[in-house]
Design a protein around this motif. Structure first.
Motif, PDB file in Angstrom:
ATOM      1  N   TYR A   1       0.810  -1.219   0.000  1.00 40.60           N
ATOM      2  CA  TYR A   1       0.000   0.000   0.000  1.00 40.60           C
ATOM      3  C   TYR A   1       0.845   1.272   0.000  1.00 40.60           C
ATOM      4  CZ  TYR A   1      -4.578  -2.161   0.602  1.00 40.60           C
ATOM      5  OH  TYR A   1      -5.737  -2.868   0.389  1.00 40.60           O
ATOM      6  N   LEU A   2       2.144   1.133   0.055  1.00 39.74           N
ATOM      7  CA  LEU A   2       3.016   2.299   0.171  1.00 39.74           C
ATOM      8  C   LEU A   2       2.823   3.270  -0.988  1.00 39.74           C
ATOM      9  CD1 LEU A   2       5.369   3.674   1.698  1.00 39.74           C
ATOM     10  CD2 LEU A   2       6.940   2.337   0.292  1.00 39.74           C
ATOM     11  N   LEU A   3       2.682   2.736  -2.203  1.00 36.14           N
ATOM     12  CA  LEU A   3       2.577   3.600  -3.378  1.00 36.14           C
ATOM     13  C   LEU A   3       1.168   4.128  -3.612  1.00 36.14           C
ATOM     14  CD1 LEU A   3       4.876   1.731  -5.930  1.00 36.14           C
ATOM     15  CD2 LEU A   3       5.427   3.637  -4.411  1.00 36.14           C
ATOM     16  N   ASN A   4       0.216   3.780  -2.759  1.00 38.01           N
ATOM     17  CA  ASN A   4      -1.144   4.311  -2.898  1.00 38.01           C
ATOM     18  C   ASN A   4      -1.321   5.659  -2.201  1.00 38.01           C
ATOM     19  OD1 ASN A   4      -1.530   1.459  -3.672  1.00 38.01           O
ATOM     20  ND2 ASN A   4      -3.692   2.004  -3.681  1.00 38.01           N
ATOM     21  N   PHE A   5      -0.338   6.036  -1.377  1.00 38.76           N
ATOM     22  CA  PHE A   5      -0.455   7.281  -0.625  1.00 38.76           C
ATOM     23  C   PHE A   5       0.259   8.409  -1.358  1.00 38.76           C
ATOM     24  CE2 PHE A   5      -0.715   3.910   2.615  1.00 38.76           C
ATOM     25  CZ  PHE A   5      -1.984   4.183   3.087  1.00 38.76           C
ATOM     26  N   SER A   6      -0.293   9.586  -1.192  1.00 48.35           N
ATOM     27  CA  SER A   6       0.245  10.747  -1.885  1.00 48.35           C
ATOM     28  C   SER A   6       1.611  11.143  -1.324  1.00 48.35           C
ATOM     29  CB  SER A   6      -0.725  11.916  -1.760  1.00 48.35           C
ATOM     30  OG  SER A   6      -0.879  12.299  -0.406  1.00 48.35           O
ATOM     31  N   VAL A   7       2.317  11.965  -2.062  1.00 46.03           N
ATOM     32  CA  VAL A   7       3.630  12.447  -1.628  1.00 46.03           C
ATOM     33  C   VAL A   7       3.502  13.271  -0.350  1.00 46.03           C
ATOM     34  CG1 VAL A   7       5.550  13.948  -2.275  1.00 46.03           C
ATOM     35  CG2 VAL A   7       4.561  12.376  -3.964  1.00 46.03           C
ATOM     36  N   LYS A   8       2.419  14.029  -0.242  1.00 47.87           N
ATOM     37  CA  LYS A   8       2.223  14.857   0.945  1.00 47.87           C
ATOM     38  C   LYS A   8       2.078  14.007   2.198  1.00 47.87           C
ATOM     39  CE  LYS A   8      -0.758  18.505   2.789  1.00 47.87           C
ATOM     40  NZ  LYS A   8      -1.941  19.366   2.531  1.00 47.87           N
TER      41      LYS A   8
END
Length: 424
Positions: free
Chosen positions: A256-263
């Motif tokens: 799920y790490l890449l599902n969250f935004s950069v912010k």
């Protein structure tokens, strides 16, 4: 068919009421009246009873003959008229029935002449190799490619290229279908345009092919993320000096790490660095070892930090050391932490600094620590103070397997340890 019968009944009724039938009936009525007149008794003024009786006998015979003649004549005319009427009715009914075709009934319900015959053997047989025209090909009806509905994705695997390819790379569909709306989402995806580009992206960032199935099983929503967003998040992690190998490992262990935004990723990194007062390298270290810290909720983390400080009584630098050594302490069950610390500090009499020096003890099972300590205490070898001879290190107590523990620390056999466990 009911409409045809009703039409025939109306025609028969009109025919029966025709002029010929009416004239026949009138003639029959006149004959009956004439018969009634002949039946009137005739008075004989003179003559004997014998003459009277004979006259009556002759008169009766004449009347009977006249009646028979009238009836035979009437019957002949009636039969001739009836035959002609019946013939007209049959011709009219046949013509009307053949001409009438109900729009509500199939053509097989029409009454046709007996001359028509069906030869089923004369029908041409279709061949699978026969060449057909484009118009015929367009009108060929095919069954639906997908079943209309099912409670399992298993019924769609043979009909969906996306599902069949996902199964081939190791995706567990039975786990995915337990989550609401995920199965229908996968059925709407196209493998070439939606799935394949994401798999190629994972391969480009260093994820092993064998991990594709596990990643999609845990996080099927990565297939709906745009490639631009995925690439921007990887670029952010690399900008924070995470190596390419570390990023690939983090994505493999926390899909799920890449599902969250950069912010959000930036806020999480800032929280751990400020809350624990860690350096950049130490922050990267604990996040790389436990990447779910960037994905999960922060409430359990905050609660465990308060437990370590208020209930367990560790100092700030001791908490910092424990977290760097064992990052799982931040997400562990607080009841387990409290139970292990209570046994170490109150039963085994270990001080805070010694527990903080070997924080791996919080990763062990409570039952294992209890059984080994009681066995050493039974043998008189439960000595954990480094300043006292025959000192037993806390990390060796909890990390060694059973056989090395018995041979090196307890100086006993493995059978003795198992027998002691049965007495507990």
């Amino acid at each position: 068919m009911a409409t045809s019968c009703a039409h025939l009944c109306l025609q028969c009724r009109s025919l029966l009421c025709s002029k010929k039938v009416a004239s026949t009936w009138q003639y029959y009525t006149q004959v009956r009246r004439s018969i009634r007149v002949t039946r009137v008794p005739t008075q004989i003024l003179d003559g004997s009873s014998i003459v009277k009786g004979s006259y009556k006998t002759n008169l009766a015979k004449q009347m009977q003959k006249h009646q028979v003649f009238c009836y035979s004549d009437l019957a002949a005319k009636h039969l001739a008229t009836g035959a002609k009427v019946n013939k007209e009715v049959e011709e009219t009914s046949c013509a009307d029935v053949v001409a009438f075709k109900s729009p509500l009934l199939p053509i097989r319900d029409a009454v046709l002449e007996s001359q028509v015959s069906l030869d089923l053997d004369a029908a041409p047989e279709l061949s699978a190799l026969e060449v057909i025209s484009n118009e015929e090909a367009v009108h060929i009806s095919l069954p639906s490619a997908l079943p209309p509905g099912s409670i399992s994705l298993q019924d769609y695997v043979d009909h969906s290229e996306t599902l069949s390819k996902l199964v081939q790379i190791g995706v567990n569909l039975w786990k995915i279908e337990q989550r609401p709306n995920v199965g229908s989402m996968l059925l709407r995806l196209n493998f070439n345009t939606d799935v394949a580009p994401r798999l190629l992206f994972l391969k480009e960032i260093g994820v092993e092919d064998a991990r594709f199935g596990c990643i999609i099983t845990k996080n099927p929503f990565i297939l709906t993320e745009s490639l631009e967003n995925l690439q921007s998040r990887v670029n952010y992690l690399k900008s924070k000096k995470f190596s390419s190998e570390t990023v690939a490992s983090m994505v493999s262990r926390s899909p799920y790490l890449l599902n969250f935004s950069v912010k959000r990723l930036d806020n999480r990194l800032g929280f751990y660095q400020q809350q624990l007062k860690l350096s950049d390298s130490n922050t990267r270290n604990i996040v790389a070892r436990l990447p779910r810290l960037l994905c999960g909720s922060l409430e359990p983390v905050k609660e465990n930090l308060k437990v370590c400080e208020m209930e367990l009584g560790f100092k700030e630098n001791e908490i910092q050391h424990i977290v760097i050594a064992v990052p799982k302490v931040l997400t562990a069950d607080k009841r387990k932490l409290t139970k292990i610390f209570d046994f170490l500090h109150n039963i085994m009499k270990l001080p805070h600094n010694l527990i903080a020096k070997y924080p791996q003890v919080f990763n062990c099972k409570y039952l294992c620590i209890r059984e080994r300590h009681m066995f050493l205490e039974y043998l008189g070898k439960a000595q954990y103070d480094p300043a006292v001879p025959n000192y037993i290190s806390l990390d060796r107590l909890v990390l060694l397997p059973d056989e090395p523990f018995c041979n090196e620390l307890a100086l006993a056999t493995l059978e003795d340890f198992y027998l002691f466990q049965k007495t507990l």
